[in-house]
Design a protein around this motif. Structure first.
Motif, PDB file in Angstrom:
ATOM      1  N   MET A   1       0.759  -1.014  -0.224  1.00 34.89           N
ATOM      2  CA  MET A   1      -0.033   0.129  -0.184  1.00 34.89           C
ATOM      3  C   MET A   1       1.006   1.035  -0.120  1.00 34.89           C
ATOM      4  O   MET A   1       0.535   2.354  -0.588  1.00 34.89           O
ATOM      5  CB  MET A   1      -0.883  -0.013   1.271  1.00 34.89           C
TER       6      MET A   1
ATOM      7  N   THR B   1       0.679   4.113  -2.826  1.00 33.28           N
ATOM      8  CA  THR B   1       0.363   5.399  -2.431  1.00 33.28           C
ATOM      9  C   THR B   1       1.459   6.466  -2.720  1.00 33.28           C
ATOM     10  O   THR B   1       1.295   7.572  -2.977  1.00 33.28           O
ATOM     11  CB  THR B   1       0.133   5.737  -0.802  1.00 33.28           C
TER      12      THR B   1
ATOM     13  N   GLN C   1      -6.817   6.436   3.018  1.00 31.68           N
ATOM     14  CA  GLN C   1      -5.610   5.580   3.132  1.00 31.68           C
ATOM     15  C   GLN C   1      -5.384   5.266   4.519  1.00 31.68           C
ATOM     16  O   GLN C   1      -5.247   4.195   5.357  1.00 31.68           O
ATOM     17  CB  GLN C   1      -4.390   6.370   2.914  1.00 31.68           C
TER      18      GLN C   1
END
Lengths: 498, 108, 124
Positions: A426, A430, B37
């Protein structure tokens, strides 16, 4: 490792040449600075390439074999060396090579770009390289502490050198904090010294393994706490990240390239020493993993909400430091290999991005994403290079970021921590999102007002050559990771065998 | 008023919280991505507690998800806590240091 | 009951200095006071190191002519902390100098020494 009783010639040169150059350059006038600085940066680069492996001892002796009463280097034989010790091995070879390559480009760029106070600034760059070279070569607590203290003072100086009020404030904050954690590291050093009586780290570990410390282990925990404190501030891990990223963002981009290389070297060196000294205590590895996961997360989230390209990169550097410390914190063979390999790769691709950021300065000096600049039209090369850097940073093959991240993910899965593997993925994704926001606004989006200034900007050739060299390095390591791994694997085996 | 509308209005209000200045900015996109996120990150971290006990992890997962959605947008608070204020950083450092020492002493 | 020795007193004094210094750096608002607190902290660390090396009836760790090796090794104090203290004094001076220089620069710009004003967080 090739061993010789005589001291290795290259280790003092790697420390003294930067120091002497710093002193000389500090006193010189403009025209004389350039040849001296560049030539000594080249000499350092050559030394780091051709140097053989070996030791440099300030005192002490090889371990004494109790049966034959002869001196021996065999690490399996129990014996103290009692020395302040520098080691130049495969790990030091690759790390010092990369950072001296960055030093060369930084020095050349600052001779071109800076008009005022060139001498002191270049002196600071050389001293920064020196502190990172010492910290990676060192095997005793005394020099470790000195290198960390000098390093943090130089970071303060480089941050303040860019001369804005933001940079002065960043420097003061980091300076105040480094004062606290430098004292903390000294306390930690004193505690380990008091427990074992040895300043040489190998000797101290051997003492702890041989005799144990029983009730005194509480003291060792407190020493570990202070050690972690200095680890956090040297590498900018989680609670310190606002200060460290401010330092990265407020310095000149080429200075930041050297700063991040230094902080990665510090993370690797101090991390390995922590693993060796305190690895047998319970919860030590867990604390290290916890710190790295928080750093990875917070860094990348803070990068997402930044509006300036420099600050985006600054927070991403912090976030990717988490990868390095995660690998070291895992403490397994794959983890350590992944962590150290990630440090090398990270230095390379972040340097690409930072050099591209430096190029933006020649287009008017603004890096904020609030205004669109359409720089891709003015300089397609810089736009392409930034996108390639972003791809490398987000771990997409065939660039180098992919190779180390895959090792780290495998190490996490092997340890039974699939959540962390997911987190790594992730963070990579990102990273790409965060960078692409900046890239789109700065390079690709057409300006809202018609741009009057269509004049061609001449980028310095060194900058372009530097970017190309680092991109080539990134691709070569991405395709043939063994080039770097063959330096790292023997070191990792040696660390874990103790 | 149908339930769809209220849900839409809720969502709109939620999104409005992110917007600073003149609505359409790339800051807003950054905030929304950051919020999502962060949510995913803390969910994954709460799953981590399975190492200690699985039921605890499930309870934590539900609680954390509910809290994060209730207090949304948390990203503004996250940003505030990660401000470059010296005193705030020192505060967090002291907390971290205390936790690290406590955990290692407890473990030993 | 632990015997109260000079070494123990040294450790206690060092602990007090370190705690006072840390507390000053964390809680005082004036930047100059923060720097003074840092010098206290640094002195505390020095005292800790000096107390660590203390030895009842110890001698300076320099092998003088006419001294037997056995006598020397049984009485000389630990040499290492002395070296660290010397270095720590130098590092402390240079850190203080840099911090004070930065504070002077910021004072000229802001006209105050309050950390809560100069170093407060800001949106970039």
């Amino acid at each position: 490792m090739i061993e010789s009783i005589s001291n290795l010639w290259s280790i003092p040169l790697l420390v003294i040449i930067p120091m002497l150059t710093a002193i000389i350059v500090n006193f010189l006038y403009d025209k004389a600075i350039k040849p001296i600085a560049i030539s000594s940066a080249i000499i350092i680069l050559i030394i780091s390439i051709i140097s053989p492996y070996g030791y440099h001892w300030f005192c002490g002796h090889p371990a004494l074999n109790p049966e034959t009463l002869t001196f021996t280097f065999n690490p399996n034989i129990f014996g103290y060396k009692l020395s302040l010790e520098f080691i130049f091995g495969p790990l030091q070879h690759i790390m010092i090579f990369i950072s001296s390559l960055i030093l060369l480009f930084c020095v050349i760029l600052s001779t071109i770009g800076l008009t005022k106070h060139q001498g002191p600034y270049i002196a600071l760059l050389f001293l920064l390289f020196m502190s990172s070279a010492i910290v990676i070569m060192v095997n005793d607590l005394y020099h470790l502490w000195i290198a960390v203290e000098i390093g943090s003072l130089i970071v303060v100086g480089i941050a303040a050198a860019s001369g804005t009020s933001i940079s002065h404030k960043a420097a003061l904050k980091y300076g105040l904090f480094s004062a606290i954690s430098g004292a903390g590291l000294a306390v930690s050093l004193a505690l380990v010294l008091g427990l074992t009586g040895f300043s040489n780290i190998s000797d101290a570990i051997m003492y702890l393994k041989q005799f144990g410390i029983g009730e005194m282990s509480t003291v060792l925990y407190i020493a570990f706490g202070f050690f972690v404190l200095s680890w956090m501030y040297a590498g900018g891990l989680a609670p310190i990240h606002p200060l460290k990223s401010e330092v990265y963002g407020a310095s000149y981009p080429h200075g930041t390239a050297l700063l991040q290389a230094q902080s990665k070297l510090m993370l690797v060196a101090i991390g390995i020493i922590m693993l060796r000294l305190f690895g047998m205590l319970p919860f030590v590895k867990e604390v290290m993993i916890f710190l790295s996961v928080i750093t990875m997360m917070i860094g990348v989230i803070m990068a997402l909400i930044q509006i300036d390209f420099r600050w985006i990169i600054a927070y991403l550097i912090i976030s990717h430091s988490g990868f390095v410390t995660l690998g070291i914190g895992l403490g397994t063979q794959e983890g350590l290999i992944g962590g150290i390999f990630q440090a090398v790769n990270d230095i390379i691709y972040m340097t690409i991005l930072l050099l591209c950021c430096e190029a933006l300065f020649y287009f008017g000096g603004k890096t904020s994403t609030k205004e669109a600049y359409d720089i891709a039209k003015k300089s397609p090369f810089i736009a392409t290079a930034t996108i390639l850097g972003a791809i490398a940073a987000s771990g997409i093959p065939p660039f180098n970021g992919f190779q180390s991240e895959i090792i780290l993910i495998q190490a996490c899965l092997k340890e039974g921590l699939p959540e962390i593997a997911v987190l790594i993925l992730m963070v990579s994704v990102t990273t790409f999102i965060a960078l692409l926001r900046g890239i789109y606004r700065i390079f690709l989006k057409p300006p809202e007002l018609q741009d009057q200034d269509n004049s061609n900007v001449d980028l310095p050739k060194v900058l372009i050559i530097g970017i190309i060299i680092f991109i080539i390095l990134s691709i070569i390591i991405g395709i043939y990771p063994d080039i770097v791994l063959r330096f790292i694997i023997p070191v990792v085996k040696e660390v874990l065998s103790i | 008023m149908t339930s769809t509308e209220t849900f839409y209005e809720k969502l709109k209000k939620w999104l409005d919280n992110f917007i600073t200045g003149s609505g359409y900015t790339n800051i807003t996109t950054g905030y929304i991505t950051g919020e999502l996120q962060f949510l995913v990150f803390i969910i994954i971290l709460s799953v981590f507690f399975r190492l200690f006990s699985v039921p605890l992890a499930i309870i934590l997962l539900i609680f954390i998800t509910a809290f994060a959605l209730y207090f949304a947008p948390v990203i503004k608070d996250v940003e505030k806590e990660n401000m470059n204020d010296l005193n705030r950083v020192l505060y967090w450092m002291v907390i971290y240091f205390a936790i690290i020492i406590a955990i290692t002493l407890w473990g030993g | 009951m632990t015997e109260v020795t000079i070494q123990l007193l040294g450790f206690i004094a060092a602990a007090i200095l370190i705690v006072v210094g840390m507390g000053g750096m964390l809680f005082l608002d004036n930047l100059i006071k923060k720097i003074i607190a840092f010098t206290l902290l640094s002195d505390g660390v020095n005292l800790l190191l000096v107390a660590l090396a203390y030895r009842e009836g110890g001698i300076v760790p320099i092998l003088l002519p006419g001294m037997s090796i056995y006598d020397f090794t049984s009485r000389a104090i630990l040499i290492f902390p002395a070296g660290i203290v010397l270095t720590n004094i130098v590092i402390g001076v240079s850190t203080t100098a840099i911090l004070v220089a930065l504070v002077i620069m910021l004072y000229r710009r802001y006209g105050t020494l309050k950390a809560s004003v100069i170093l407060k967080g800001e949106r970039r």
